[in-house]
Scaffold this active site. Structure first.
Site, mmCIF file in Angstrom:
data_model
loop_
_atom_site.group_PDB
_atom_site.id
_atom_site.type_symbol
_atom_site.label_atom_id
_atom_site.label_comp_id
_atom_site.label_asym_id
_atom_site.label_seq_id
_atom_site.Cartn_x
_atom_site.Cartn_y
_atom_site.Cartn_z
ATOM 1 N N GLY A 100 33.565 -50.991 100.766
ATOM 2 C CA GLY A 100 33.823 -52.402 100.992
ATOM 3 C C GLY A 100 32.704 -53.060 101.755
ATOM 4 O O GLY A 100 31.692 -52.441 102.123
ATOM 5 N N GLY A 129 31.092 -55.051 105.048
ATOM 6 C CA GLY A 129 31.274 -55.141 106.492
ATOM 7 C C GLY A 129 30.338 -54.216 107.229
ATOM 8 O O GLY A 129 29.693 -53.336 106.648
ATOM 9 N N GLY A 130 30.264 -54.422 108.554
ATOM 10 C CA GLY A 130 29.361 -53.638 109.372
ATOM 11 C C GLY A 130 29.687 -52.160 109.375
ATOM 12 O O GLY A 130 28.792 -51.313 109.359
ATOM 13 N N ILE A 131 30.992 -51.815 109.393
ATOM 14 C CA ILE A 131 31.359 -50.398 109.448
ATOM 15 C C ILE A 131 31.067 -49.697 108.120
ATOM 16 O O ILE A 131 30.445 -48.624 108.115
ATOM 17 C CB ILE A 131 32.820 -50.234 109.873
ATOM 18 C CG1 ILE A 131 33.018 -50.804 111.288
ATOM 19 C CG2 ILE A 131 33.223 -48.764 109.849
ATOM 20 C CD1 ILE A 131 34.454 -50.865 111.747
ATOM 21 N N GLY A 162 40.776 -55.656 97.089
ATOM 22 C CA GLY A 162 40.977 -54.386 96.403
ATOM 23 C C GLY A 162 41.280 -53.223 97.311
ATOM 24 O O GLY A 162 41.264 -52.065 96.855
ATOM 25 N N LEU A 211 42.066 -55.284 110.276
ATOM 26 C CA LEU A 211 42.068 -56.032 111.523
ATOM 27 C C LEU A 211 43.008 -55.415 112.559
ATOM 28 O O LEU A 211 42.749 -55.483 113.756
ATOM 29 C CB LEU A 211 42.495 -57.484 111.267
ATOM 30 C CG LEU A 211 41.572 -58.301 110.356
ATOM 31 C CD1 LEU A 211 42.215 -59.647 110.021
ATOM 32 C CD2 LEU A 211 40.212 -58.508 111.014
ATOM 33 N N LYS A 257 38.034 -59.001 121.119
ATOM 34 C CA LYS A 257 37.853 -59.950 122.231
ATOM 35 C C LYS A 257 37.421 -59.244 123.511
ATOM 36 O O LYS A 257 38.094 -59.290 124.541
ATOM 37 C CB LYS A 257 39.134 -60.764 122.453
ATOM 38 C CG LYS A 257 39.449 -61.694 121.276
ATOM 39 C CD LYS A 257 40.586 -62.649 121.604
ATOM 40 C CE LYS A 257 40.803 -63.621 120.445
ATOM 41 N NZ LYS A 257 41.912 -64.582 120.720
ATOM 42 N N GLU A 265 34.236 -51.857 93.697
ATOM 43 C CA GLU A 265 34.408 -53.237 93.258
ATOM 44 C C GLU A 265 33.162 -54.056 93.578
ATOM 45 O O GLU A 265 32.739 -54.893 92.815
ATOM 46 C CB GLU A 265 35.646 -53.873 93.867
ATOM 47 C CG GLU A 265 35.616 -54.060 95.360
ATOM 48 C CD GLU A 265 36.895 -54.704 95.883
ATOM 49 O OE1 GLU A 265 37.972 -54.405 95.348
ATOM 50 O OE2 GLU A 265 36.801 -55.491 96.835
#
Length: 431
Positions: A215, A217-219, A336, A313, A361, A238
């Site tokens: 997917g 994202g940073g990770i 997906g 999240l 945060k 995907e």
């Protein structure tokens, strides 16, 4: 009439193309950089001449003029997945949202459950046989093309003519416009020490010969950067991004050991740099297919050792993942994730990783929670989640009891929240 004559007959301005629209129409637009900027700019400029026109899309990358609450009764966005351009409208309530598994969208369009009156899409130049390629994204758009009353293409020489099931013949096209604007680039996310730590936990569990779904994202990118020493990896995903090119160039990706479509990388949309987009052009090792092909759990699972890597999240102590909202406030969408979690669970030797930092945060909120925040949209259910990873370790959940799950998840939470989570778990009778 030959294909060149057909092309000339359908070519015109973006303003001319808008004449194919009717009040009340639903326009389907491809994912991300597959959106046609000249057409959508013209639509924005003339939006007040229309009534109740909707534009459906996953992950818009540009905030076109119709992202405007004051003109929503003329033209408005309908999100299949929120991105930076559409998120403010979704959170304020003037942009609507259609939830669906990404893999099921083509079927819903074909069955008339999701509307598709008109298609606006970015396409490659036409070949000598009259075909253009939706080389940046096939996704749900190919199903919409087969269903729509009018198909309007924006032809751009920077769009790759990719292989796969992503081609449109000029005879299917009602109108086309030409543009030469460079395809929008989407840079790599920031990878910090937390992302690096999570990536290391995942990377050490990926075996040579695995097939990857990665997917955005940073990770996920941190995982990719730590796989360059692996061997004979395959790609069935995907989204294809620049990180996958890095693996290919390092020799880690060969696609030789894939059971399904060996020797081929498979994706449904691209998001990255100009280098990535050039890589897709007439590359026999790469195919772009509709999302009901790429994300179908039964097809993807035909690859042994299928590995899915996706972010979330929030996770509760049973393992439920809220990946698309913060409480009831929308943030992204279904996408997906569940498709590939199910696929990895079916795959022989497959693994799925749900990744997240332990806190949010500035370490004031634990992302591992006793229960999901009220109103959270559950993206991946407790029965499907395999491995949850934070910077503090890996919780392997499948086959564990509810009490064992809670203990495993608390063990990878941020240390400052573990006592609190333990106390809450006891109140929930989970410990």
């Amino acid at each position: 009439m030959n294909v060149q004559d057909l092309y000339r007959a359908r070519r015109g301005s973006a303003d001319d193309a808008l004449n194919h629209l009717r009040d009340g129409d639903f326009i389907v637009v491809p994912t991300g950089v597959g959106e046609p900027p000249a057409l959508l700019t013209a639509l924005s400029d003339q939006r007040r001449r229309f009534q109740d026109v909707k534009v459906g899309q996953i992950l818009p990358v540009q905030p076109f003029g119709y992202f405007d609450p004051t003109t929503q009764h003329h033209v408005r966005h309908v999100a299949y997945f929120f991105g930076g351009a559409s998120r403010p409208g979704g959170q304020a309530g003037w942009t609507d949202f259609i939830p669906s598994h990404f893999s099921e969208m083509p079927s819903l369009i074909r069955r008339g459950r999701m509307p598709a009156d008109v298609v606006f899409a970015l396409a490659s130049p036409m070949d000598e046989h009259g075909y253009m390629a939706l080389g940046l994204t096939a996704d749900y758009t190919m199903a919409a093309i087969a269903k729509a009353r009018a198909v309007v293409l924006e032809v751009n020489p920077h769009v790759p003519f990719a292989f796969g099931a992503c081609h449109v013949h000029i005879s299917q096209v009602a109108a086309l416009v030409e543009s030469e604007t460079p395809i929008k680039e989407v840079g790599l996310p920031v990878v910090g020490p937390v992302q690096q730590a999570i990536g290391a936990y995942v990377a050490e569990r990926i075996e040579d010969g695995s097939t990857l779904q990665i997917g955005y994202g940073g990770i996920p990118d941190a995982v990719v950067m730590q796989l360059t020493a692996k061997r004979d990896l395959g790609i069935h995903t995907e989204m294809i991004g620049d990180g996958i090119l890095t693996l290919l160039e390092s020799g880690a990706v060969t696609n030789r050991r894939k059971n399904f479509m060996p020797g081929k990388m498979v994706a449904t949309f691209a998001l990255g740099s100009q280098r990535l987009y050039r890589f897709l052009h007439r590359n026999p090792a790469m195919e772009m297919h509709p999302v009901d092909f790429t994300n179908d759990p039964y097809s993807a699972a035909r690859n042994d050792k299928l590995v899915s890597i996706n972010a979330t999240l929030q996770v509760d102590l049973l393992g439920q993942c809220g990946s698309e909202s913060m409480g009831p406030v929308p943030y992204s969408g279904t996408g997906g994730q569940a498709d590939f979690v199910r696929a990895a669970n079916r795959s022989e030797g497959g693994q799925s990783f749900i990744v997240l930092p332990s806190t949010a945060k500035n370490d004031t909120i634990s992302r591992i929670a006793p229960v999901l925040t009220p109103g959270t949209h559950v993206s991946t259910g407790k029965n499907e989640v395999d491995q949850v990873v934070t910077e503090y370790g890996v919780a392997c959940l499948r086959g564990l009891s509810a009490k064992q799950r809670a203990a495993a998840l608390i063990a990878i939470a941020h240390p400052k929240f573990r006592d609190e989570l333990t106390e809450e778990a006891r109140k929930l009778r989970l410990l």
